[in-house]
Design an enzyme around this catalytic site. Structure first.
Site, PDB file in Angstrom:
ATOM      1  N   ASP A  11       0.878  -1.169   0.000  1.00 47.26           N
ATOM      2  CA  ASP A  11       0.000   0.000   0.000  1.00 47.26           C
ATOM      3  C   ASP A  11       0.912   1.214   0.000  1.00 47.26           C
ATOM      4  O   ASP A  11       1.685   1.418   0.945  1.00 47.26           O
ATOM      5  CB  ASP A  11      -0.883   0.014   1.250  1.00 47.26           C
ATOM      6  CG  ASP A  11      -1.987  -1.029   1.194  1.00 47.26           C
ATOM      7  OD1 ASP A  11      -2.357  -1.435   0.078  1.00 47.26           O
ATOM      8  OD2 ASP A  11      -2.477  -1.446   2.259  1.00 47.26           O
ATOM      9  N   ASP A 130     -13.733  -3.536  -2.120  1.00 47.69           N
ATOM     10  CA  ASP A 130     -13.590  -3.321  -0.675  1.00 47.69           C
ATOM     11  C   ASP A 130     -14.982  -3.400  -0.078  1.00 47.69           C
ATOM     12  O   ASP A 130     -15.834  -2.544  -0.363  1.00 47.69           O
ATOM     13  CB  ASP A 130     -12.972  -1.948  -0.384  1.00 47.69           C
ATOM     14  CG  ASP A 130     -11.572  -1.805  -0.967  1.00 47.69           C
ATOM     15  OD1 ASP A 130     -10.906  -2.834  -1.143  1.00 47.69           O
ATOM     16  OD2 ASP A 130     -11.146  -0.662  -1.235  1.00 47.69           O
TER      17      ASP A 130
END
Length: 253
Positions: A11, A130
């Protein structure tokens, strides 16, 4: 037998690898190029590179970091963050990525999935979903912009559309489990895996090697994505693969 894949996730925010809990409280972990090279040498099957604030900040993925990362790795590299057009997909692939991961844009413009699959091949299009359990426990909603916006769209319905439009695979992150290190969201994964006929990558919640074993034993996930346990050297990829082999799970050594 198809081998299961182990995929470290980078990330990236402002050119640095970060890690948080439930998508917040981000800590700096290191340089993406160095970390990617380390995982390549360690035996990772693939790498996922997500520019996690690109969509929220309304900018494109940092192509120079992608290019430098791609130059150091010889395993499939998936890149996501800020991808909203066919031109963006083309630029990411030109920078050296093997696949692109689209998230917010897939919700806002689902045609991007089918257009991307048609132009570049289904294998190049990964859709990142998500999902978070609704408060009434009736299912999961899809969130976008790095987990900041609840679309109100049902994750199962959206997963079906994604597969129908030609996505090569789904990167499924449980926002409830993300960063908690309590294990993958087995219920969420099983619900999505039983809904689609394309590979599903499990993401969110991995805290130790047994969680990776459990996700392969208890779901039909094709790959397990993890960040914290690898970033903080709590487990080496080679150790994880050896452990999985001992538990009769086929992996590439």
């Amino acid at each position: 037998m198809i081998t299961k894949r182990i995929i470290p996730c980078l990330d990236v925010k402002m050119g640095r690898v970060v890690k948080g809990i439930n998508f917040v409280g981000l800590k700096d972990v290191g340089d993406p190029v160095e970390i990617a090279k380390f995982y390549n040498d360690e035996g990772a099957d693939e790498l996922v590179f997500l520019d996690i604030t690109a969509s929220h900040e309304g900018r494109k993925t940092m192509l120079d970091v992608v290019e430098r990362t791609a130059n150091e790795v010889f395993i499939p590299l998936t890149v996501g963050g800020g991808i909203s057009t066919i031109e963006d997909i083309k630029a990411i692939l030109r920078a050296g990525a093997d696949k692109t991961s689209i998230n917010s844009a897939a919700i806002k413009n689902p045609k991007l999935i089918s257009d991307g699959a048609e132009l570049f091949g289904e294998q190049c299009i990964v859709v990142a979903i998500d999902g978070k359990m609704r408060e009434d426990g009736s299912g999961w909603n899809v969130f976008i912009n790095g987990g900041r916006i609840d679309t109100g769209i049902d994750a199962v319905t959206f997963a079906k559309e994604v597969a129908k439009r030609g996505a090569g695979e789904i990167l499924l992150t449980s926002m409830d489990a993300d960063g908690t290190k309590n294990g993958y969201d087995i219920d969420f994964l099983n619900t999505i895996c039983s809904t689609v006929n394309i590979p599903v990558i499990a993401s969110g919640g991995c805290g130790n090697m047994s969680h990776i074993r459990d996700v392969f034993k208890n779901t039909n996930s094709d790959a397990a994505l993890a960040a914290s346990i690898f970033h903080y050297k709590e487990a080496a990829i080679s150790e994880v693969k050896k452990y999985l082999r001992e538990n009769e799970i086929e992996v590439r050594i």
